[in-house]
Write a protein that holds these residues in place. Structure first.
Motif, short mmCIF file in Angstrom:
data_model
loop_
_atom_site.label_atom_id
_atom_site.label_comp_id
_atom_site.label_asym_id
_atom_site.label_seq_id
_atom_site.Cartn_x
_atom_site.Cartn_y
_atom_site.Cartn_z
N GLN A 1 0.19 -25.22 2.39
CA GLN A 1 -0.54 -24.23 3.19
C GLN A 1 -1.27 -23.23 2.32
N GLN A 2 -0.75 -23.06 1.09
CA GLN A 2 -1.42 -22.16 0.15
C GLN A 2 -2.56 -22.88 -0.58
N GLN A 3 -2.92 -24.05 -0.08
CA GLN A 3 -4.01 -24.85 -0.66
C GLN A 3 -3.71 -25.33 -2.08
N GLU A 4 -2.41 -25.45 -2.38
CA GLU A 4 -2.05 -26.01 -3.67
C GLU A 4 -1.61 -27.46 -3.50
N ALA A 5 -1.99 -28.29 -4.47
CA ALA A 5 -1.63 -29.70 -4.38
C ALA A 5 -0.12 -29.85 -4.60
N ILE A 6 0.50 -30.70 -3.79
CA ILE A 6 1.95 -30.98 -3.93
C ILE A 6 2.09 -32.28 -4.72
N PRO A 7 2.95 -32.32 -5.73
CA PRO A 7 3.12 -33.57 -6.49
C PRO A 7 3.47 -34.72 -5.54
N ILE A 8 2.84 -35.85 -5.76
CA ILE A 8 2.96 -36.99 -4.85
C ILE A 8 4.38 -37.56 -4.87
N ALA B 1 0.66 -36.11 -11.23
CA ALA B 1 1.13 -36.36 -9.88
C ALA B 1 0.29 -35.62 -8.84
N VAL B 2 -0.67 -34.85 -9.31
CA VAL B 2 -1.59 -34.14 -8.41
C VAL B 2 -3.02 -34.45 -8.86
N PRO B 3 -4.00 -34.37 -7.96
CA PRO B 3 -5.39 -34.59 -8.39
C PRO B 3 -5.78 -33.55 -9.44
N ASP B 4 -6.72 -33.91 -10.28
CA ASP B 4 -7.13 -33.00 -11.36
C ASP B 4 -7.66 -31.69 -10.80
N SER B 5 -7.17 -30.61 -11.37
CA SER B 5 -7.72 -29.31 -10.98
C SER B 5 -8.56 -28.75 -12.12
N SER B 6 -8.45 -29.37 -13.29
CA SER B 6 -9.21 -28.88 -14.44
C SER B 6 -10.16 -29.97 -14.91
N PRO B 7 -11.36 -29.57 -15.31
CA PRO B 7 -12.30 -30.57 -15.79
C PRO B 7 -12.07 -30.92 -17.26
N GLY B 8 -11.02 -30.44 -17.89
CA GLY B 8 -10.84 -30.70 -19.31
C GLY B 8 -11.82 -29.87 -20.12
N TYR B 9 -12.28 -30.39 -21.25
CA TYR B 9 -13.24 -29.64 -22.04
C TYR B 9 -14.63 -29.75 -21.43
#
Lengths: 143, 249
Positions: A79-86, A112-120
């Motif tokens: 609900q806090q819009q955070e991805a939950i580990p699958i 276990a969650v979709p990427d939230s960071s684009p890396g470098y």
């Protein structure tokens, strides 16, 4: 090998006794998985085993069965819009695996969650999950 | 009857020569086509033996205080600083070489050299250490048992061992406890036609000291530089034919 055999046996018993409808499995995004549900239930690990070698050993990045894509569609958002580990309790992987007591260790290394960071570099999107619609199109085009 | 076999032999020998010439011509043609195809590898194609990825580093352009490549690598693969420098993962590091006599300092990044004859592959008991067809040396993390023979065998100290449970791995860079890991030349980027994160960072934030490309393609920037300017392999006495070359050291 023994564990896999046991897992298959349990899975077969499990699916023949019941259709798993009594389990509360979170729904994935999109209408339909890349393979029929009955096939995915029994064979998802084989698809992943096969395709991981294609990608890692041969460098083929357009594989049909990708763990990253599983996570992209099946990881839930809190609900806090955070991805939950699958693989968290009650989540997509864990519901069945807990029911049949089969341990998975995919996610001690894999995200276990979709990427939230684009890396470098912000411009980079290679490796970033595609939108679900893009994934559906990609799969439809594949043999 | 007596002269006939000789004639036949003469004909056969001529035909053989012709066939060899024809085969050579068609091979040359096929070879050229294959090279062109290999250049244009799409993400759905396998790595090709007609490509060898390499990296040329001009140490004159590599600033002593600059660590753009290191931080880019850490960000790309989420190599977190756990506050334990002796065991923290390090896929690329900066070295300062000081000449004892003149005090001249050469600064260079050290990473997996992606050798043609990699000692890490030689010693791996499970086949986890392997060399991809396009020359990139990797660890198959599903097969690695964490024995660390490769870390001992590597003359460049290029590999790391993960000692503790990790979280927040990137989807393109799975990493976990008990497994040896090292520079992958950013295969996830290279496979889709991009350059490794360190090279991109070196050009954007650093001195533009790194040139990445295909050493088998005679027209690539890296091949032209290697041909026209002197360069060195670190520990060239080991005859590993490294994929990473250095200038001005």
């Amino acid at each position: 090998m023994l564990l896999r055999g046991l897992a298959c046996l349990l899975m077969t018993l499990f699916t023949s006794v019941s259709s798993a409808d009594w389990l509360d499995i979170p729904r994935g995004k999109g209408e339909q998985c890349i393979e029929p549900t009955e096939i995915m239930r029994k064979q998802h690990m084989e698809f992943l085993f096969h395709d991981r070698d294609l990608t890692m050993r041969e460098g083929n990045r357009s594989i049909r069965h990708s763990l990253v894509d599983c996570v992209e569609c099946h990881a839930q958002t809190s609900q806090q819009q955070e991805a939950i580990p699958i693989n968290a309790s009650g989540q997509f992987c864990a519901v069945c695996h807990e029911a049949v007591s089969v341990k998975i260790d995919c996610f001690s290394c894999h995200a276990a969650v979709p990427d939230s960071s684009p890396g470098y570099s912000g411009s980079m999107n290679a490796g970033l999950p595609e939108s679900v619609n893009a994934l559906m199109k990609k799969w439809a085009a594949m043999p | 009857m007596s002269g006939h076999p000789e004639n036949l032999e003469a004909v056969d020998s001529n035909r053989r020569k012709l066939m060899v010439a024809a085969a050579a011509a068609s091979l040359a043609g096929a070879g050229l086509n294959l090279v062109e195809l290999a250049m244009a590898k799409t993400s759905s194609e396998a790595a090709s033996k007609l490509v060898r990825w390499g990296l040329l580093i001009d140490t004159q352009k590599c600033g002593s205080g600059c660590d753009a490549c290191v931080s880019a690598c850490n960000a790309e693969h989420n190599l977190e600083d756990l506050g334990r420098p002796e065991t923290d993962a390090q896929w690329i590091r900066k070295l300062d070489l000081v000449d004892q006599q003149t005090s001249h300092v050469d600064s260079l990044p050290m990473l997996c050299q992606h050798c043609e004859h990699p000692p890490c592959v030689d010693v791996c008991p499970t086949g986890a250490s392997f060399r991809r067809d396009d020359g990139i040396v990797l660890v198959d993390k599903h097969t690695c048992i964490g024995c660390r023979y490769c870390m001992i065998a590597c003359p460049y100290k290029a590999r790391s061992f993960v000692h503790e449970n990790l979280a927040n791995q990137r989807s393109w860079s799975p990493r976990g406890k008990g497994i040896v890991e090292g520079c992958t030349f950013c295969t996830h980027r290279v496979d889709v036609g991009r350059t490794p994160a360190c090279v991109e960072a070196c050009h954007v934030e650093g001195g533009g000291a790194m040139t990445f490309g295909d050493m088998m393609n005679p027209d690539s920037e890296i091949s032209l530089s290697l041909k026209s300017e002197p360069s060195r392999q670190i520990r060239e006495d080991l005859k590993l034919n490294t994929g990473v070359r250095y200038q001005n050291v």
